[in-house]
Design a protein around this motif. Sequence first.
Motif, short mmCIF file in Angstrom:
data_model
loop_
_atom_site.label_atom_id
_atom_site.label_comp_id
_atom_site.label_asym_id
_atom_site.label_seq_id
_atom_site.Cartn_x
_atom_site.Cartn_y
_atom_site.Cartn_z
N UNK A 276 1.19 -1.33 -0.23
CA UNK A 276 0.10 -0.17 0.33
C UNK A 276 0.86 0.88 0.37
N UNK A 277 2.32 1.17 0.81
CA UNK A 277 2.73 2.29 1.23
C UNK A 277 3.13 2.66 -0.54
N UNK A 278 4.04 1.79 -1.01
CA UNK A 278 4.37 1.71 -2.78
C UNK A 278 3.85 2.06 -4.03
N UNK A 279 2.77 1.80 -3.11
CA UNK A 279 1.47 2.10 -3.80
C UNK A 279 0.61 3.62 -3.63
N UNK A 280 0.90 4.29 -2.43
CA UNK A 280 1.05 5.54 -2.47
C UNK A 280 1.84 6.21 -2.44
N UNK A 281 3.21 5.79 -3.33
CA UNK A 281 4.26 7.03 -3.62
C UNK A 281 3.94 7.24 -5.10
N UNK A 282 2.81 5.92 -5.90
CA UNK A 282 2.77 6.47 -7.65
C UNK A 282 1.26 7.36 -6.89
N UNK A 283 1.18 7.04 -5.84
CA UNK A 283 -0.68 7.89 -5.77
C UNK A 283 -0.54 9.59 -5.80
N UNK A 284 1.04 9.88 -4.63
CA UNK A 284 1.89 10.98 -4.41
C UNK A 284 2.52 11.65 -6.08
N UNK A 285 2.46 10.77 -6.45
CA UNK A 285 3.20 11.36 -7.58
C UNK A 285 2.15 12.07 -8.96
N UNK A 286 1.35 10.93 -9.40
CA UNK A 286 0.14 11.46 -10.04
C UNK A 286 -0.62 12.49 -9.64
N UNK A 287 -0.89 12.52 -8.36
CA UNK A 287 -2.04 13.74 -7.55
C UNK A 287 -1.55 14.00 -6.97
N UNK A 288 -0.25 14.90 -7.41
CA UNK A 288 0.26 15.92 -6.64
C UNK A 288 0.24 15.78 -5.29
N UNK A 289 0.11 15.22 -4.33
CA UNK A 289 0.35 14.88 -2.80
C UNK A 289 1.89 15.34 -2.15
N UNK A 290 2.36 15.95 -0.90
CA UNK A 290 3.13 15.69 -0.48
C UNK A 290 3.78 14.57 0.07
N UNK A 291 5.27 14.21 -0.79
CA UNK A 291 6.24 16.23 -0.59
C UNK A 291 6.16 15.87 -2.70
N UNK A 292 5.49 14.93 -3.19
CA UNK A 292 5.74 14.99 -4.96
C UNK A 292 4.54 16.10 -5.43
N UNK A 293 4.28 17.15 -4.98
CA UNK A 293 3.24 17.96 -5.38
C UNK A 293 3.99 19.12 -6.08
N UNK A 294 5.60 19.45 -6.07
CA UNK A 294 5.87 20.54 -6.29
C UNK A 294 5.18 21.05 -7.97
N UNK A 295 5.48 19.95 -8.58
CA UNK A 295 5.10 19.84 -10.17
C UNK A 295 4.24 20.51 -10.85
N UNK A 296 2.97 20.28 -9.78
CA UNK A 296 1.56 20.89 -10.38
C UNK A 296 1.04 22.11 -10.38
N UNK A 297 1.56 23.50 -9.38
CA UNK A 297 1.62 25.21 -9.67
C UNK A 297 2.43 24.96 -11.47
N UNK A 298 3.87 24.24 -11.12
CA UNK A 298 4.53 24.90 -12.59
C UNK A 298 3.85 23.89 -13.49
N UNK A 299 2.85 23.22 -13.84
CA UNK A 299 1.88 22.82 -14.70
C UNK A 299 1.54 24.10 -15.74
N UNK A 300 0.91 25.12 -14.65
CA UNK A 300 -0.23 26.21 -15.32
C UNK A 300 1.20 26.88 -16.09
N UNK A 301 2.50 26.26 -16.94
CA UNK A 301 3.21 26.52 -18.12
C UNK A 301 2.26 26.93 -19.33
N UNK A 302 1.35 25.22 -19.62
CA UNK A 302 0.40 24.54 -20.48
C UNK A 302 -1.04 25.73 -20.38
#
Length: 710
Positions: A276-302
């Motif tokens: 479950x924690x490994x799946x959580x790592x993937x979910x944090x990346x795709x769904x921009x959750x801490x600590x992998x949330x930093x990409x989503x605000x920059x996605x506004x460049x599109x």
Amino acid sequence: MSNLETWMVLVPALPLAACLITALLGAAVLKERSHWPVIAGIVGAFICSLFLLFDVLAMVGDRGGPSVGVEHVVTLWTWADISDAYQPGGANGVSRPFDIAVTLRADPLTSVMLSMVTFISSLVAIYSVGYMRGDRGYWRFFCYVALFVFSMTMLVSVSNFALLYVFWEAVGFCSYILIGFWYEKPSAAAAGKKAFLVTRVGDFGFAIGLFLIWTTYGTLNFHDVAPDGSVIAVEQSPGQEGGGQQVGIRGVLGQSRLVLPDQTGYVGGAVGVAICLCLLAGACGKSAQFPLHVWLPDAMEGPSPVSALIHAATMVTAGVYMFTRVTPLLVAAPEARVTVAVVGCFTALLAGIIALTQDDLKRVLAYSTISQLGYMFLGVGVGTLAGIVAGMFHLFTHAFFKSLLFLSAGSVMHAMGNTADMRRFSGLRRIMPWTCLTFLAGCLALSGVVPFAGFWSKDAILAAALEGGAGYHDIYQVLYYAGLFTALLTAIYTFRGFFLTFYGETRVPPEAGHHAHEAPPVMLVPLVILAVCALIVGCVNWEFNWPFGADALYHFLLATPSLAYAAVPHVAHEAGSLHFEVQAVSTITALTGIGIAAFLYLGDRRQVAVLTRWTSSVYGLRLYQLSYGKFFFDGIYSVLVVWPLWILALFSYWFDRWIVDGLVNLLGKLPVAVGSMLRSLQNGMVQFYALAMVLGLLVLVGTLLMWPAM
């Protein structure tokens, strides 16, 4: 092939066909008409998804027998088939085949997701006709959008973890090319790379989780498979003793495993938590959750339609969908479940604090998306049926009002010469009255004001957290109050953006020239439709047997096998039922937040200056700098990750250039050097050769004479 199977195939097939047609004909033939195949394909997919939804509703109404929920699975073809791939217990164990079949499933969860994804995507595609008009990459944009929709519809349709991972990566690739669509702009290219690389970090953990699922359960299929390799239908009742078709391999979420008593079908302990924690790592990346949330605000460049597509209906919702799908795995690992809730609540609070001070209108909405996704993770992490369905309900309502907000912000940028800095424009309600009204509808829904959509779904999550899950009651109580405080912040920063943009004196930036005006009808019509949806989708009459109301959605989703699993905790409260205490407190909280925003940003804003100075001081703990600097996560990651890797890359380059290549080049030069030395002996003079022979003979004779003495 039945009608149900036809709809299952057509939903992803139509956007794929539109993508291929646009890719082949867009640049040379279609040109400024490149939107027609894409709009037709996505709208067609939406219509097919509605037929699929009605068929699944009929399945739910007709269900009976011992099956756990309802599902219909169809296999199109086999992608990979490896016999004797797995032998648990060593060489003497029982071998199991490894197969990846392109298999689609229809159940309540899939049908709701497909209907929402295709509906929002249809409106975004129509809106894009006006927003992207005149762009030289017009055909390319619509080609990418169709590919994105195909990838997302496949992600929620497949019945296999391996294919889930394939299309998990596909939506990541589509986000990369859409965020960096204007690749000639350095910030856009950098944002696309950042999104791609940060999400890959989470996807590495996700891949490890799939390896653990395979070694633990011996399969990656959701469904059961018969000994002959065929899919076992629900109506065959594999769980009945002596009845139904014999099961060859139990699917991870298959009927034969779900009917086992006392959770014996699922592994808990360290292995279950690790999965479950490994799946959580993937979910944090795709769904921009801490600590992998930093990409989503920059996605506004599109482009703004990309922001609406990514933030509302597609990529960022994948993590919430995935955890809802694998609910039995979370039930078997309560430690991982509460971790999901804590990560979600902390992310919601963190993003809400950051959004308070941002000046870019789209970045405010981006952090709002991160915060609302945190609410969804909180609901799923509660672990009760009320919490899980509330999380899915919020995913559904959020898609409407957040796409509305992003498209409205895009309308503002379209009129302001592509400027999103709220310090450079104000008073736009006089210029853009329709955009102002639609943006207001989105703000009311996001803030949770009754009767708008966000009121029903957000309150359902808070109510589920207040009642707590199975165990960890004190933790969920803390999460409830943190979620309530986040709701206050949500109302403040949402209406801060609204007041700064549409109130005050009328100001437009120079980039807008003298042509600032309301959006054209092709952009306004989707905004109006979404504004109406933001008002009504959360409060459909609960007495109707329709899956989009709160209680109706609860009972409809209960027919999904993962949620019909008997071990999922029930509580007295059902998602969306009137929970007056939470609703009253939440309403007061939302209105208080709106009042604070009005007090601070309607008028001369002296209070804002005083508050900014105080929060910037030592006694104010420099909270303003922390919020405005986004808690300096980008700088921290640069110091801890980017710079060390950059130094390592420089050292690796130097080592490869001068040590490795130097040794190889040295070995290559040695024969040349030796040859050069010997070449001087071959001068063509007979006298020299005779002298060399005599000297060599003397050396040989001298050596023989001295040999006995040596």
